[in-house]
Design a protein around this motif. Structure first.
Motif, PDB file in Angstrom:
ATOM      1  N   ASN A   1     -21.124  40.120  67.636  1.00  0.00           N
ATOM      2  CA  ASN A   1     -20.407  39.137  66.814  1.00  0.00           C
ATOM      3  C   ASN A   1     -19.304  38.447  67.604  1.00  0.00           C
ATOM      4  O   ASN A   1     -19.086  37.245  67.465  1.00  0.00           O
ATOM      5  CB  ASN A   1     -19.824  39.821  65.585  1.00  0.00           C
ATOM      6  N   ALA A   2     -18.617  39.220  68.449  1.00  0.00           N
ATOM      7  CA  ALA A   2     -17.549  38.619  69.251  1.00  0.00           C
ATOM      8  C   ALA A   2     -18.111  37.589  70.223  1.00  0.00           C
ATOM      9  O   ALA A   2     -17.526  36.520  70.425  1.00  0.00           O
ATOM     10  CB  ALA A   2     -16.795  39.708  69.999  1.00  0.00           C
ATOM     11  N   ASN A   3     -19.254  37.898  70.816  1.00  0.00           N
ATOM     12  CA  ASN A   3     -19.867  36.947  71.752  1.00  0.00           C
ATOM     13  C   ASN A   3     -20.326  35.678  71.033  1.00  0.00           C
ATOM     14  O   ASN A   3     -20.176  34.572  71.547  1.00  0.00           O
ATOM     15  CB  ASN A   3     -21.046  37.609  72.458  1.00  0.00           C
TER      16      ASN A   3
ATOM     17  N   GLU B   1     -24.767  57.843  66.995  1.00  0.00           N
ATOM     18  CA  GLU B   1     -25.646  56.690  66.996  1.00  0.00           C
ATOM     19  C   GLU B   1     -25.096  55.575  66.116  1.00  0.00           C
ATOM     20  O   GLU B   1     -25.163  54.390  66.486  1.00  0.00           O
ATOM     21  CB  GLU B   1     -27.035  57.105  66.521  1.00  0.00           C
ATOM     22  N   GLU B   2     -24.536  55.921  64.951  1.00  0.00           N
ATOM     23  CA  GLU B   2     -23.918  54.904  64.098  1.00  0.00           C
ATOM     24  C   GLU B   2     -22.743  54.237  64.787  1.00  0.00           C
ATOM     25  O   GLU B   2     -22.550  53.015  64.688  1.00  0.00           O
ATOM     26  CB  GLU B   2     -23.473  55.543  62.788  1.00  0.00           C
ATOM     27  N   MET B   3     -21.944  55.034  65.495  1.00  0.00           N
ATOM     28  CA  MET B   3     -20.800  54.461  66.209  1.00  0.00           C
ATOM     29  C   MET B   3     -21.268  53.496  67.300  1.00  0.00           C
ATOM     30  O   MET B   3     -20.695  52.405  67.479  1.00  0.00           O
ATOM     31  CB  MET B   3     -19.974  55.588  66.820  1.00  0.00           C
ATOM     32  N   GLN B   4     -22.315  53.881  68.032  1.00  0.00           N
ATOM     33  CA  GLN B   4     -22.820  52.997  69.075  1.00  0.00           C
ATOM     34  C   GLN B   4     -23.398  51.720  68.496  1.00  0.00           C
ATOM     35  O   GLN B   4     -23.209  50.628  69.055  1.00  0.00           O
ATOM     36  CB  GLN B   4     -23.869  53.743  69.902  1.00  0.00           C
ATOM     37  N   MET B   5     -24.113  51.821  67.374  1.00  0.00           N
ATOM     38  CA  MET B   5     -24.663  50.627  66.752  1.00  0.00           C
ATOM     39  C   MET B   5     -23.561  49.714  66.238  1.00  0.00           C
ATOM     40  O   MET B   5     -23.638  48.486  66.367  1.00  0.00           O
ATOM     41  CB  MET B   5     -25.600  51.019  65.619  1.00  0.00           C
ATOM     42  N   ALA B   6     -22.494  50.306  65.655  1.00  0.00           N
ATOM     43  CA  ALA B   6     -21.377  49.495  65.165  1.00  0.00           C
ATOM     44  C   ALA B   6     -20.667  48.794  66.317  1.00  0.00           C
ATOM     45  O   ALA B   6     -20.280  47.617  66.211  1.00  0.00           O
ATOM     46  CB  ALA B   6     -20.409  50.375  64.384  1.00  0.00           C
ATOM     47  N   ALA B   7     -20.520  49.518  67.448  1.00  0.00           N
ATOM     48  CA  ALA B   7     -19.867  48.903  68.605  1.00  0.00           C
ATOM     49  C   ALA B   7     -20.716  47.771  69.170  1.00  0.00           C
ATOM     50  O   ALA B   7     -20.203  46.707  69.534  1.00  0.00           O
ATOM     51  CB  ALA B   7     -19.607  49.959  69.676  1.00  0.00           C
ATOM     52  N   ALA B   8     -22.037  47.971  69.231  1.00  0.00           N
ATOM     53  CA  ALA B   8     -22.912  46.918  69.739  1.00  0.00           C
ATOM     54  C   ALA B   8     -22.895  45.702  68.816  1.00  0.00           C
ATOM     55  O   ALA B   8     -22.891  44.556  69.277  1.00  0.00           O
ATOM     56  CB  ALA B   8     -24.338  47.458  69.887  1.00  0.00           C
ATOM     57  N   LEU B   9     -22.879  45.939  67.491  1.00  0.00           N
ATOM     58  CA  LEU B   9     -22.821  44.830  66.547  1.00  0.00           C
ATOM     59  C   LEU B   9     -21.511  44.076  66.653  1.00  0.00           C
ATOM     60  O   LEU B   9     -21.471  42.841  66.589  1.00  0.00           O
ATOM     61  CB  LEU B   9     -23.023  45.366  65.129  1.00  0.00           C
TER      62      LEU B   9
END
Length: 458
Positions: free
Chosen positions: A381-383, A369-377
């Protein structure tokens, strides 16, 4: 004297009922009623009457001036013309000028209030449609696909007339109506098309074909459809007996459970008792062609589970066991209740096991879940950076064009890479085991939910 006393009592009761007749004011109209209280009773009205109007418990005679726009009587200073206009349900300029509010004006003021629309899931409609699917499936499995389509079309057309989920019988339909609904739903794709419609060489009309299917369903022992006489138009009327179809599905499911727990011999004993009724243990052993020892073990095991029951038939009044006959019988209604409660207990156990398995792998699930949240964040930020760069580039290109210079647009920066995360071999095996267990438990819950609806909702 008794008759005269009873008449006097009835007369006084009727008078009290008339005096205590009240009109309940909606809560949304409390402010409107509070504002109109001064116009009806005046500033010198008793506080008790003003409180009753605010609470919505004023008498009907007092509230007629507000709700219907007429006078409230000579005691409140209203004329007879106002009272007659309220009796006719019409509002006049003199009434409005006197400070009274008509029903239309009250509705307009209430309509101006902000309204909130709340939505909820119609659970009864879901259960009703699932029940129809179950009935159509049991008919189609036994008598063919066309029979299932005809029953499904009848249930679909008469669904609006059902007042409860566990309706015993559908509304009546003629053969022509059933044929028309079945063809219409087949053409629209709601139901499969009838097989005889695809065969262009069929000489019989669709109504005749549907009539033959209805006769075949009605002649079957399932009794899912029955003939209910002739309609006013001259056609034969039919109705679907949903209770009998659901009873048949429950019985089949009960026999499946008995076979899983006690084998084919237990299922044979259950059917024997259902067909023959009350039997002694020796008769059960002889008719089922089982050894006496195996029969005794089966009967007492099924008695413990609630699938069969024992009846005492005493020969004497002292009910001595040596002079008492014990017979075995089946009561499907009791067995259905027992099986329905057992299904709910099993669902609870499966949920607890699923939660236990999730708790065992809580550390891995938290890391994922932490990995998914970090990827979504990172993607967010990139967008945001891409949008800000594109807006600044557009502004710069516009300025360069105004100066007569051409500038190449700056490329957007690459997306932020996802944080590195790797699993060890032991963690991979643990996750694979969790996926397989979770898949099995979820499928079991879906199956148990279907059984729970069959025995507790349908």
């Amino acid at each position: 004297e008794a008759a005269a006393a009873a008449a006097a009592n009835n007369k006084s009761t009727t008078a009290n009922r008339k005096r205590t007749t009240t009109t309940t004011i909606p809560a949304a109209a409390a402010a409107v009623v509070d504002e109109a209280a001064d116009d009806v009773f005046g500033a010198r009205a008793p506080p008790s009457k003003r409180q009753k109007m605010r609470a919505g418990t004023a008498k009907a005679a007092d509230m007629s001036g507000i709700l219907l726009g007429g006078g409230v009587g000579a005691s409140h200073g209203a004329g007879s013309s106002n009272g007659s206009s309220s009796a006719n349900g019409a509002s006049s300029s003199s009434t409005s000028g006197a400070g009274y509010m008509t029903e239309a004006e009250l509705q307009d003021r209430l309509a101006a209030e902000p309204a909130f629309v709340l939505w909820r899931v119609n659970n009864d409609e879901f259960n009703r449609r699932f029940r129809h699917q179950k009935v159509a499936k049991v008919v189609g499995d036994k008598l063919g696909a066309d029979a299932g389509v005809v029953v499904a079309a009848m249930l679909n057309a008469t669904r609006a007339s059902e007042k409860q989920v566990a309706e015993k019988q559908s509304a009546l339909m003629t053969e022509e109506e059933v044929a028309g609904v079945a063809m219409k739903l087949g053409e629209s794709g709601v139901l499969p098309k009838l097989s005889f419609l695809a065969a262009s060489s069929s000489a019989a009309s669709p109504t005749a074909q549907v009539s033959a299917i209805l006769h075949r369903i009605g002649a079957d022992g399932l009794e899912a459809v029955s003939y209910s006489g002739t309609s006013l138009g001259g056609g034969s009327s039919y109705a679907v007996h949903m209770d009998k179809s659901v009873q048949a599905v429950r019985q089949v499911q009960l026999e499946s459970v008995v076979r899983q727990k006690f084998g084919i011999s237990g299922r044979r004993v259950l059917r024997l008792l259902f067909i023959r009724g009350h039997l002694e243990q020796k008769q059960v052993s002889d008719f089922s062609m089982l050894p006496a020892k195996d029969t005794r073990e089966l009967l007492y095991g099924m008695l413990k589970e609630g699938f069969v029951f024992m009846q005492e038939v005493p020969r004497t009044s002292d009910r001595a066991p040596s002079r008492t006959i014990f017979t075995w019988y089946v009561d499907f209604n009791k067995s259905f209740d027992v099986l329905g409660s057992e299904v709910l207990k099993t669902m609870r156990n499966v949920w607890m096991r699923r939660r236990f398995e999730m708790e065992r792998c809580k550390d891995l699930l938290d890391r994922i879940e932490e990995m998914q949240m970090a990827a979504a964040l990172a993607n967010s930020n990139a967008n945001n950076n891409s949008n800000s760069n594109s807006s600044s580039n557009n502004g710069a290109s516009t300025e360069n064009k105004g100066n007569g210079n051409s500038a190449a647009s700056t490329a957007a920066p690459p997306a932020t890479p996802m944080p590195a995360f790797t699993f060890t071999e032991a963690q991979r095996k643990k996750l694979a085991m969790l996926n397989s267990v979770e898949r099995v438990l979820t499928s079991s819950l879906l199956r148990l939910d279907d059984m729970s609806a069959l025995y507790n909702d349908f």
